[in-house]
Design a protein around this motif. Structure first.
Motif, PDB file in Angstrom:
ATOM      1  N   VAL A  12     -36.114  25.763 -35.715  1.00 43.59           N
ATOM      2  CA  VAL A  12     -35.579  26.371 -34.497  1.00 43.59           C
ATOM      3  C   VAL A  12     -35.286  25.285 -33.473  1.00 43.59           C
ATOM      4  O   VAL A  12     -35.754  24.150 -33.593  1.00 43.59           O
ATOM      5  N   THR A  13     -34.527  25.661 -32.461  1.00 42.14           N
ATOM      6  CA  THR A  13     -34.371  24.799 -31.300  1.00 42.14           C
ATOM      7  C   THR A  13     -35.247  25.373 -30.208  1.00 42.14           C
ATOM      8  O   THR A  13     -35.056  26.506 -29.777  1.00 42.14           O
ATOM      9  N   ALA A  14     -36.239  24.618 -29.815  1.00 40.96           N
ATOM     10  CA  ALA A  14     -37.111  25.015 -28.715  1.00 40.96           C
ATOM     11  C   ALA A  14     -36.572  24.360 -27.452  1.00 40.96           C
ATOM     12  O   ALA A  14     -35.851  23.358 -27.511  1.00 40.96           O
ATOM     13  N   HIS A  15     -36.880  24.943 -26.319  1.00 37.27           N
ATOM     14  CA  HIS A  15     -36.462  24.370 -25.045  1.00 37.27           C
ATOM     15  C   HIS A  15     -37.728  24.052 -24.264  1.00 37.27           C
ATOM     16  O   HIS A  15     -38.465  24.955 -23.872  1.00 37.27           O
ATOM     17  N   LEU A  16     -37.977  22.776 -24.079  1.00 38.58           N
ATOM     18  CA  LEU A  16     -39.170  22.298 -23.391  1.00 38.58           C
ATOM     19  C   LEU A  16     -38.881  22.247 -21.899  1.00 38.58           C
ATOM     20  O   LEU A  16     -37.937  21.586 -21.458  1.00 38.58           O
ATOM     21  N   SER A  17     -39.667  22.984 -21.129  1.00 35.23           N
ATOM     22  CA  SER A  17     -39.485  23.004 -19.675  1.00 35.23           C
ATOM     23  C   SER A  17     -40.338  21.931 -19.032  1.00 35.23           C
ATOM     24  O   SER A  17     -41.528  21.823 -19.299  1.00 35.23           O
ATOM     25  N   ILE A  18     -39.684  21.157 -18.210  1.00 36.34           N
ATOM     26  CA  ILE A  18     -40.344  20.086 -17.468  1.00 36.34           C
ATOM     27  C   ILE A  18     -40.187  20.420 -15.989  1.00 36.34           C
ATOM     28  O   ILE A  18     -39.071  20.713 -15.548  1.00 36.34           O
ATOM     29  N   PRO A  19     -41.271  20.394 -15.205  1.00 36.57           N
ATOM     30  CA  PRO A  19     -41.157  20.755 -13.789  1.00 36.57           C
ATOM     31  C   PRO A  19     -40.030  20.002 -13.081  1.00 36.57           C
ATOM     32  O   PRO A  19     -39.851  18.800 -13.282  1.00 36.57           O
ATOM     33  N   LYS A  20     -39.249  20.740 -12.297  1.00 38.14           N
ATOM     34  CA  LYS A  20     -38.163  20.210 -11.465  1.00 38.14           C
ATOM     35  C   LYS A  20     -36.994  19.634 -12.264  1.00 38.14           C
ATOM     36  O   LYS A  20     -36.190  18.882 -11.740  1.00 38.14           O
ATOM     37  N   ASN A  21     -36.914  19.948 -13.553  1.00 37.78           N
ATOM     38  CA  ASN A  21     -35.807  19.495 -14.389  1.00 37.78           C
ATOM     39  C   ASN A  21     -35.286  20.666 -15.214  1.00 37.78           C
ATOM     40  O   ASN A  21     -35.970  21.674 -15.371  1.00 37.78           O
ATOM     41  N   LEU A  22     -34.091  20.514 -15.768  1.00 35.16           N
ATOM     42  CA  LEU A  22     -33.552  21.516 -16.674  1.00 35.16           C
ATOM     43  C   LEU A  22     -34.321  21.451 -17.990  1.00 35.16           C
ATOM     44  O   LEU A  22     -34.813  20.379 -18.375  1.00 35.16           O
ATOM     45  N   PRO A  23     -34.429  22.572 -18.712  1.00 38.23           N
ATOM     46  CA  PRO A  23     -35.104  22.545 -20.014  1.00 38.23           C
ATOM     47  C   PRO A  23     -34.429  21.564 -20.972  1.00 38.23           C
ATOM     48  O   PRO A  23     -33.211  21.404 -20.958  1.00 38.23           O
ATOM     49  N   VAL A  24     -35.236  20.908 -21.780  1.00 40.87           N
ATOM     50  CA  VAL A  24     -34.753  19.920 -22.743  1.00 40.87           C
ATOM     51  C   VAL A  24     -34.812  20.524 -24.135  1.00 40.87           C
ATOM     52  O   VAL A  24     -35.877  20.979 -24.573  1.00 40.87           O
ATOM     53  N   LEU A  44     -43.574  20.776 -32.882  1.00 39.78           N
ATOM     54  CA  LEU A  44     -42.565  20.344 -31.919  1.00 39.78           C
ATOM     55  C   LEU A  44     -42.127  18.934 -32.257  1.00 39.78           C
ATOM     56  O   LEU A  44     -42.946  18.056 -32.496  1.00 39.78           O
ATOM     57  N   GLY A  45     -40.819  18.735 -32.282  1.00 33.66           N
ATOM     58  CA  GLY A  45     -40.298  17.430 -32.650  1.00 33.66           C
ATOM     59  C   GLY A  45     -40.070  17.295 -34.140  1.00 33.66           C
ATOM     60  O   GLY A  45     -39.644  16.249 -34.602  1.00 33.66           O
ATOM     61  N   ALA A  46     -40.361  18.339 -34.906  1.00 25.96           N
ATOM     62  CA  ALA A  46     -40.128  18.295 -36.348  1.00 25.96           C
ATOM     63  C   ALA A  46     -38.628  18.240 -36.583  1.00 25.96           C
ATOM     64  O   ALA A  46     -37.868  18.814 -35.820  1.00 25.96           O
ATOM     65  N   PRO A  47     -38.150  17.586 -37.571  1.00 26.92           N
ATOM     66  CA  PRO A  47     -38.854  16.892 -38.641  1.00 26.92           C
ATOM     67  C   PRO A  47     -39.043  15.405 -38.393  1.00 26.92           C
ATOM     68  O   PRO A  47     -39.012  14.627 -39.331  1.00 26.92           O
ATOM     69  N   THR A  48     -39.233  14.980 -37.167  1.00 24.19           N
ATOM     70  CA  THR A  48     -39.476  13.564 -36.905  1.00 24.19           C
ATOM     71  C   THR A  48     -40.759  13.123 -37.609  1.00 24.19           C
ATOM     72  O   THR A  48     -41.521  13.938 -38.107  1.00 24.19           O
ATOM     73  N   LYS A  49     -40.999  11.834 -37.584  1.00 30.99           N
ATOM     74  CA  LYS A  49     -42.172  11.302 -38.278  1.00 30.99           C
ATOM     75  C   LYS A  49     -43.483  11.787 -37.683  1.00 30.99           C
ATOM     76  O   LYS A  49     -44.464  11.922 -38.374  1.00 30.99           O
ATOM     77  N   ARG A  50     -43.514  12.054 -36.376  1.00 28.51           N
ATOM     78  CA  ARG A  50     -44.762  12.434 -35.713  1.00 28.51           C
ATOM     79  C   ARG A  50     -44.582  13.675 -34.849  1.00 28.51           C
ATOM     80  O   ARG A  50     -44.640  13.589 -33.633  1.00 28.51           O
ATOM     81  N   PRO A  51     -44.376  14.834 -35.477  1.00 31.46           N
ATOM     82  CA  PRO A  51     -44.280  16.044 -34.656  1.00 31.46           C
ATOM     83  C   PRO A  51     -45.642  16.382 -34.056  1.00 31.46           C
ATOM     84  O   PRO A  51     -46.689  15.943 -34.543  1.00 31.46           O
ATOM     85  N   GLY A  96     -52.497  18.097 -20.685  1.00 34.02           N
ATOM     86  CA  GLY A  96     -51.592  18.821 -19.790  1.00 34.02           C
ATOM     87  C   GLY A  96     -51.097  20.116 -20.394  1.00 34.02           C
ATOM     88  O   GLY A  96     -51.686  20.660 -21.325  1.00 34.02           O
ATOM     89  N   THR A  97     -49.980  20.591 -19.860  1.00 35.85           N
ATOM     90  CA  THR A  97     -49.401  21.868 -20.265  1.00 35.85           C
ATOM     91  C   THR A  97     -47.940  21.666 -20.653  1.00 35.85           C
ATOM     92  O   THR A  97     -47.201  20.962 -19.967  1.00 35.85           O
ATOM     93  N   ALA A  98     -47.545  22.291 -21.754  1.00 34.00           N
ATOM     94  CA  ALA A  98     -46.148  22.297 -22.178  1.00 34.00           C
ATOM     95  C   ALA A  98     -45.673  23.743 -22.181  1.00 34.00           C
ATOM     96  O   ALA A  98     -46.395  24.642 -22.623  1.00 34.00           O
ATOM     97  N   VAL A  99     -44.480  23.957 -21.682  1.00 37.98           N
ATOM     98  CA  VAL A  99     -43.873  25.279 -21.676  1.00 37.98           C
ATOM     99  C   VAL A  99     -42.662  25.220 -22.595  1.00 37.98           C
ATOM    100  O   VAL A  99     -41.738  24.436 -22.371  1.00 37.98           O
ATOM    101  N   VAL A 100     -42.699  26.036 -23.642  1.00 36.84           N
ATOM    102  CA  VAL A 100     -41.677  26.004 -24.678  1.00 36.84           C
ATOM    103  C   VAL A 100     -41.049  27.387 -24.801  1.00 36.84           C
ATOM    104  O   VAL A 100     -41.764  28.383 -24.918  1.00 36.84           O
ATOM    105  N   ASP A 101     -39.718  27.435 -24.763  1.00 34.47           N
ATOM    106  CA  ASP A 101     -38.988  28.688 -24.948  1.00 34.47           C
ATOM    107  C   ASP A 101     -38.274  28.650 -26.292  1.00 34.47           C
ATOM    108  O   ASP A 101     -37.630  27.646 -26.635  1.00 34.47           O
ATOM    109  N   ILE A 102     -38.388  29.758 -27.046  1.00 32.43           N
ATOM    110  CA  ILE A 102     -37.720  29.915 -28.341  1.00 32.43           C
ATOM    111  C   ILE A 102     -37.057  31.285 -28.312  1.00 32.43           C
ATOM    112  O   ILE A 102     -37.633  32.242 -27.790  1.00 32.43           O
ATOM    113  N   THR A 103     -35.872  31.399 -28.894  1.00 34.86           N
ATOM    114  CA  THR A 103     -35.210  32.694 -28.842  1.00 34.86           C
ATOM    115  C   THR A 103     -36.011  33.752 -29.589  1.00 34.86           C
ATOM    116  O   THR A 103     -36.615  33.479 -30.633  1.00 34.86           O
ATOM    117  N   VAL A 104     -36.004  34.946 -29.027  1.00 34.15           N
ATOM    118  CA  VAL A 104     -36.686  36.088 -29.650  1.00 34.15           C
ATOM    119  C   VAL A 104     -36.121  36.313 -31.047  1.00 34.15           C
ATOM    120  O   VAL A 104     -36.865  36.579 -31.995  1.00 34.15           O
TER     121      VAL A 104
END
Length: 141
Positions: A12-24, A44-51, A96-104
């Motif tokens: 999937v494509t997740a959207h990582l929310s970072i405070p005061k920035n657009l989702p990545v 998160l970050g799959a299929p990179t070497k270190r998800p 810390g905290t990560a906020v991740v959005d994935i489509t329903v």
């Protein structure tokens, strides 16, 4: 979606929310394995070497499609403010905290075959209790 006899993997494509920035946008995988029938893994970050892997209850994500659920490290929030097509997963640890959005749609497409493989309430039928006890106690049979 990649599916083997005892696993389901959905990229999937997740959207990582970072405070005061657009989702990545971030590549991610949802994974289910009958060997651990109560759990799913979000990489998160799959299929990179270190998800970065988070393992939590399949029930948590399923319930989160309909109502806010979870406590502690993982919270799942459905169709939140202005983002009606996304499921929000809040991941917390000491760093810390990560906020991740994935489509329903993608989450539902992932969950359907997991329940076809292991219906809700039948998870305990797929567990090998002896192996689980050996793993928990550090003993190898």
């Amino acid at each position: 979606m990649d599916q083997h006899l005892s696993t389901v993997t959905h990229t999937v494509t997740a959207h990582l929310s970072i405070p005061k920035n657009l989702p990545v946008p971030l590549s991610a995988e949802l994974h289910y394995d009958m060997a651990d029938p109560y759990a799913i893994r979000l990489s998160l970050g799959a299929p990179t070497k270190r998800p970065v892997d988070w393992v939590f209850a399949r029930e948590l994500m399923t319930e989160g499609l309909h109502r806010p659920t979870g406590s502690g490290d993982v919270l799942v929030i459905p169709r939140h403010r202005g983002h009606l097509h996304f499921l929000r997963v809040v991941l917390r640890n000491l760093a810390g905290t990560a906020v991740v959005d994935i489509t329903v749609r993608e989450v539902a497409a992932f969950l359907r075959p997991t329940f076809a493989m292991v219906p809700e309430g039948a998870e305990s039928l797929h567990m090998n209790i002896d192996d689980t006890i050996s793993e928990l106690t550090g003993r190898r049979g």
